[in-house]
Write a protein that holds these residues in place. Structure first.
Motif, mmCIF file in Angstrom:
data_model
loop_
_atom_site.group_PDB
_atom_site.id
_atom_site.type_symbol
_atom_site.label_atom_id
_atom_site.label_comp_id
_atom_site.label_asym_id
_atom_site.label_seq_id
_atom_site.Cartn_x
_atom_site.Cartn_y
_atom_site.Cartn_z
ATOM 1 N N UNK B 1 -37.530 20.225 26.408
ATOM 2 C CA UNK B 1 -35.970 19.966 25.589
ATOM 3 C C UNK B 1 -35.239 19.648 26.419
ATOM 4 N N UNK B 2 -34.465 18.584 25.737
ATOM 5 C CA UNK B 2 -33.392 17.584 26.588
ATOM 6 C C UNK B 2 -31.685 18.418 26.504
ATOM 7 N N UNK B 3 -31.684 18.770 27.711
ATOM 8 C CA UNK B 3 -30.636 19.965 28.091
ATOM 9 C C UNK B 3 -29.556 18.911 28.703
ATOM 10 N N UNK B 4 -27.954 19.624 28.047
ATOM 11 C CA UNK B 4 -26.925 19.313 29.305
ATOM 12 C C UNK B 4 -25.550 20.082 29.318
ATOM 13 N N UNK B 5 -25.186 20.152 30.227
ATOM 14 C CA UNK B 5 -23.733 20.944 30.122
ATOM 15 C C UNK B 5 -22.839 20.520 30.886
ATOM 16 N N UNK B 6 -21.735 21.421 30.925
ATOM 17 C CA UNK B 6 -20.207 20.880 31.202
ATOM 18 C C UNK B 6 -19.496 21.542 31.638
ATOM 19 N N UNK B 7 -19.797 22.132 33.463
ATOM 20 C CA UNK B 7 -19.296 23.624 33.632
ATOM 21 C C UNK B 7 -18.188 23.210 34.215
ATOM 22 N N UNK B 74 -29.724 20.466 23.605
ATOM 23 C CA UNK B 74 -28.884 21.582 23.975
ATOM 24 C C UNK B 74 -27.677 21.198 24.847
ATOM 25 N N UNK B 75 -26.877 21.771 24.155
ATOM 26 C CA UNK B 75 -25.360 21.383 25.122
ATOM 27 C C UNK B 75 -25.130 22.496 25.521
ATOM 28 N N UNK B 76 -24.443 23.036 26.644
ATOM 29 C CA UNK B 76 -23.837 24.453 27.105
ATOM 30 C C UNK B 76 -22.814 23.637 27.948
ATOM 31 N N UNK B 77 -21.398 24.897 27.612
ATOM 32 C CA UNK B 77 -20.642 24.744 28.228
ATOM 33 C C UNK B 77 -19.739 26.086 28.527
ATOM 34 N N UNK B 78 -19.395 25.832 29.758
ATOM 35 C CA UNK B 78 -19.503 27.316 30.396
ATOM 36 C C UNK B 78 -18.097 26.959 31.219
ATOM 37 N N UNK B 79 -17.201 27.984 31.438
ATOM 38 C CA UNK B 79 -16.176 27.876 31.901
ATOM 39 C C UNK B 79 -15.669 29.201 32.517
ATOM 40 N N UNK B 80 -15.317 29.130 33.319
ATOM 41 C CA UNK B 80 -14.363 30.514 34.457
ATOM 42 C C UNK B 80 -13.357 30.012 34.709
ATOM 43 N N UNK B 118 -23.750 16.148 16.845
ATOM 44 C CA UNK B 118 -25.314 16.166 17.130
ATOM 45 C C UNK B 118 -26.181 17.061 17.547
ATOM 46 N N UNK B 119 -25.808 17.917 18.361
ATOM 47 C CA UNK B 119 -26.452 18.669 19.005
ATOM 48 C C UNK B 119 -27.004 19.971 18.362
ATOM 49 N N UNK B 120 -28.224 20.223 17.940
ATOM 50 C CA UNK B 120 -28.324 21.369 17.032
ATOM 51 C C UNK B 120 -28.193 22.269 17.734
ATOM 52 N N UNK B 121 -28.155 23.294 19.313
ATOM 53 C CA UNK B 121 -27.537 24.191 19.791
ATOM 54 C C UNK B 121 -27.036 23.952 21.085
ATOM 55 N N UNK B 122 -25.695 24.357 20.619
ATOM 56 C CA UNK B 122 -24.614 24.384 21.660
ATOM 57 C C UNK B 122 -24.501 25.609 21.919
ATOM 58 N N UNK B 123 -24.161 26.283 23.445
ATOM 59 C CA UNK B 123 -23.999 27.121 23.302
ATOM 60 C C UNK B 123 -22.323 27.380 24.087
ATOM 61 N N UNK B 124 -21.333 28.637 24.043
ATOM 62 C CA UNK B 124 -20.056 28.365 24.479
ATOM 63 C C UNK B 124 -20.119 30.095 25.814
#
Lengths: 306, 599
Positions: B1-7, B74-80, B118-124
């Protein structure tokens, strides 16, 4: 010997499926003849999933020419339904991109094409602006019938955004696909969008084998089309497609760009041929592509490969 | 799976105390995503170590990853960092988040827009507080969505949201208590999250069987459950000298049998979902507490778990009380349920339509389309809908000049409840002389209790039923002559949170078939961008009733009637949309030739 599947775009001639299939085969035969070859397959091994009726339903029983006028006018045809705001915006984006090939300052060219005294609304849906784009397009591609471009664009929009229409077309196309040893898939215009989408969604699960995927006059690299396609499934090289060959005439007002590393970067890369001389009226017709010596030969080689 | 992240990690927000572990936590997340095999070119690390973090930088990073040719699945967006809650919507504060109203991430709007990307699964993933905004400066925060306006289209995509804590509560950084590490703070949530995502909880690693390597996965639903246990266990193990608590939370819309967040080697004996626990299965595992201090006490179950179990009981689904103590806030929910669940007079109007207030008064009522009159000034309002009228709305103005737009529904009496002068509840009961009134008092009482229990849970942000409970609630809703409009409203938000908009549309169709007009929020949540908006705007009261509905409005591109759009930011804090006096003035100008009824 492998089977062959043709996936068509819009037919402006209103021919039925048998006539269209015969025409495609004849066009291919013409291209093969330039290499001293002939069609290596019996007709029954050439599959032609036909969805012309579904396309006709899009324009509510009107003739393609009549429907094209409706699209260009952007009005609310009787029984045909008004073009939605989203559809108008989509058509405008495609058309503007298409004249960008001829005009360095596309917007300036459109402004100059506006009639004297024209009122430009500060809104997002300015149909007068679209009319001006079509004027510019006709100026650069005489006889290209900007209306046919608009109509083809509408077909693509409907296919990409209307689940019911896409479901019908996809099901028909999928029914022609084959698992081992697979079939060579040749598509044209809207058919390239359909074929790509059907492959991307299904090839792995259904175990289809495609030794060669051929796209002719494909608008896949047009920005808004890529965007809509990605909304269905992230863009990627379809599974179980061994090779992808794309051919276009650089003057083709529908395909606009090659599917190369700049416009449609995929891994593995798509093999592009951009020197087709398509002498049909809008440089986009299927006969101009299948009649090309190299295109015809590529298909032949894939079909006859051991 | 082609995964990406913004941290994203922000230690310092001008005007707030500096945090210690936000940036470090983000860097640990960065290490984890790279170890997971994310392509480095598809990971954006944005922290305030090198300079201020801006909304534009995050938007740019997301936009790059949303390029159609990026093919991100899949795009993961994490915030601290620091976060807060305004009108039931989460905001992540960026470096200048207090000074500049748009320099915060509007999580709710971002999540809605993500559905149409356009991303099938986004995770905040949010390791930030969800406490209420305090003071005028914080109330003015408007935030920015980090996803672009609807672009990708197609079917709605799955969007999961993980929160470090429940609504209204803080996320914690804890200082090391041993002398060697004194001064070192650790964010509880990120620490627990990384432990689980790194394989520290083998019991939830499933065999995916999807042909990808490695074959083990951590799925969102088990992750949600285990994080509650892990954070609770860590707090106990820390043996703090305070009663600090933190209950992680999540809203999950992805397919329980398909979506995953971490890819790991499966432990020996791991099974696939088909042989494992059903989706959303709740099993309370009491953490093994080390001896001493507060850790010796019996741990209370979390409030969300208590609400889930109580709902299961009410719905006859065999909710297990368990051996844990009830959480402290449980009493507040049961008290509120009992208080608002009591019927009050009048129970009928000759016109079978009206509004009554309990615990508060209005000073004025305005309804341009329907004749209304006070029966008891400020408290009981009778309405005279026409026989062909589906609904209307009444502007109620209170003594402080604020107001509320209340739907008027034929056959129903609207009930507004106030607690200490604050508008605390809205309910609808069929007029006793209506053909849709249920004559059985026991059934009526049960329905009232259920609705008010749900209302109290919604107010605290802990109404998050799983799919099975949602189905049972929907069945209960339809087990009435006319579906309860407000229970449907709460259900609509829960269905939306669970990614079950299709089911919501079915429910609306069933309600309409019985002659019921859905409230505006219900129709809004079922609305898909691009659809005609006239029918939506006709749903009473023509704007969101719940405060959280306003962010959904903007993200879906819904335009309210002329003039009304301006009141979006003229609202007072609270669960329900209560408008400021300035907004009431806007309404008064808009409602031309109104029938005004002074109390």
């Amino acid at each position: 010997m492998r089977d062959l599947v043709f996936v068509h775009g819009r037919s402006q001639q209103g021919k039925d499926s048998k006539a269209l299939k015969a025409e495609w085969i004849a066009n291919w035969a013409g291209g093969l003849k330039k290499s001293g070859l002939s069609v290596p397959l019996p007709d029954e091994r050439i599959h032609f999933p036909y969805y012309g009726d579904t396309l006709d339903q899009l324009v509510a029983g009107k003739s393609p020419e009549e429907a094209a006028r409706i699209v260009v006018r952007g009005g609310a045809p009787e029984g045909g339904g008004e073009l939605s705001a989203e559809e108008k915006a989509f058509i405008e984006a495609v058309l503007l991109e298409s004249i960008g090939r001829f005009e360095a300052d596309a917007e300036g060219a459109v402004q100059r094409a506006l009639p004297p005294g024209a009122i430009v609304e500060k809104g997002v849906l300015n149909w007068g602006w679209v009319q001006a784009i079509l004027v510019v397009l006709d100026k650069h591609v005489p006889g290209a019938s900007s209306a046919s471009v608009a109509l083809a664009t509408r077909d693509v929009f409907q296919y990409l955004t209307n689940d019911v229409i896409r479901g019908v077309i996809d099901a028909g196309t999928a029914s022609a696909m084959l698992a081992d040893p697979g079939a060579v898939l040749v598509s044209h215009s809207l058919g390239t969008v359909v074929a790509y989408n059907v492959l991307r969604l299904n090839a792995r699960q259904k175990g289809w084998k495609v030794p060669l995927f051929v796209t002719l006059g494909s608008p896949l690299a047009v920005s808004v089309i890529k965007q809509k396609l990605a909304g269905i499934k992230p863009i990627g090289f379809p599974a179980d497609v061994a090779a992808w060959f794309n051919a276009m005439d650089e003057r083709d007002v529908v395909s606009l760009y090659p599917l190369d590393g700049k416009n449609f970067p995929l891994t593995p890369a798509i093999d592009n041929k951009t020197d087709v001389r398509n002498d049909t009226s809008n440089n986009h017709g299927i006969s101009g592509y299948l009649g090309d010596k190299e295109v015809a030969r590529r298909i032949y080689d894939a079909v006859t490969a051991p | 799976m082609n995964r990406a992240a913004v941290l994203i990690g922000v230690n310092r927000v001008k005007g707030l105390p500096a945090l210690n572990d936000a940036v470090r936590g983000t860097q640990r997340m960065h290490d984890w995503v790279l170890a997971q095999g994310f392509a480095p070119g598809r990971v954006a690390l944005i922290t305030d170590e090198a300079g201020p973090v801006t909304a534009a930088a995050i938007q740019d990073a997301v936009e790059r990853l949303l390029d159609p040719m990026a093919g991100v699945e899949q795009l993961l967006i994490y915030f601290a960092g620091h976060g807060l809650n305004i009108n039931y919507g989460e905001f992540w504060l960026l470096s200048r988040g207090l000074e500049r109203p748009t320099e915060a991430v509007d999580v709710a709007r971002s999540a809605v827009l993500a559905r149409y990307s356009s991303v099938p699964h986004v995770v905040f993933i949010s390791d930030a507080c969800r406490t209420a905004a305090a003071g005028v400066q914080q109330q003015f925060i408007t935030g920015s969505p980090v996803f672009p306006a609807v672009a990708g289209g197609g079917a709605e995509k799955a969007v999961d949201q993980f929160f470090a804590c429940t609504l209204g509560n803080p996320a914690l950084e804890v200082q090391a208590q041993d002398a060697a590490n004194a001064g070192t703070f650790t964010a509880l949530y990120t620490e627990a999250l990384l432990e689980v995502l790194g394989g520290g909880e083998p019991t939830i690693i499933e065999v995916a069987g999807d042909g990808e390597v490695p074959d083990g996965v951590v799925r969102p639903w088990p992750l949600k459950r285990v994080l509650r246990e892990k954070v609770s266990a860590r707090l106990i193990a820390l043996n703090l000298h305070t009663r600090a608590f933190q209950t992680p939370d999540a809203r999950i819309t992805s397919d329980p049998g398909q979506a995953w967040i971490a890819r790991l080697l499966p432990p020996p004996g791991a099974v696939s979902r088909a042989a494992g626990l059903p989706a959303g299965a709740r099993t309370m595992v009491r953490p093994k507490a080390p001896g001493g201090g507060l850790a010796d006490e019996q741990p209370a179950r979390s409030l969300p778990d208590w609400v889930d179990a109580t709902l299961d009981n009410v719905l006859g689904r065999g909710g297990v009380p368990g051996d844990s103590a009830d959480p402290e806030e449980a009493r507040a929910i049961t008290d509120q349920t009992e208080r608002h669940g009591k019927e009050f007079e009048p129970r009928h109007f000759e016109t079978r339509c009206g509004i009554k207030l309990r615990g508060g008064q209005a000073v004025q009522a305005i309804c341009p389309g329907t004749r209304i009159e006070w029966v008891v000034e400020g408290e009981i309002l009778r309405a005279y809908p026409r026989p062909d009228q589906a609904s209307d709305r009444v502007l109620l103005i209170f003594d402080d000049g604020s107001g509320a737009m209340v739907p008027l529904l034929p056959e129903f009496i609207a009930e507004l409840s106030f607690d200490n002068g604050e508008w605390a509840g809205l309910a609808y009961e069929a007029s006793e002389n209506s053909s849709v009134h249920d004559p059985d008092p026991a059934r009526r009482a049960a329905r009232r209790q259920l609705r008010e229990f749900v209302a109290a849970a919604v107010e605290r942000g802990v109404f998050q039923p799983d799919r099975e409970t949602l189905a049972a609630l929907a069945a209960r809703l339809l087990d009435a002559p006319l579906p309860d409009p407000v229970l449907l409203l709460y259900l609509a938000y829960a269905l939306d949170d669970a990614g079950m908009v299709g089911r919501l549309r079915e429910l609306i169709a069933q309600a309409r078939a019985r002659g019921a007009t859905p409230l505006f929020d219900v129709a809004l949540l079922a609305y898909r961008p691009g659809e005609a908006q006239d029918e939506l705007r006709a749903c009473p009261p023509g704007m969101p009733l719940l405060a959280r509905g306003w962010s959904g409005l903007a993200a879906r591109g819904v335009v309210l009637a002329e003039g009304v759009a301006d009141v979006s930011r003229m609202r007072q804090p609270g669960l329900w949309s209560r408008f400021t006096p300035a907004a009431v003035d806007v309404f008064l100008q808009q409602l031309r030739s109104p029938e005004v009824n002074h109390a």
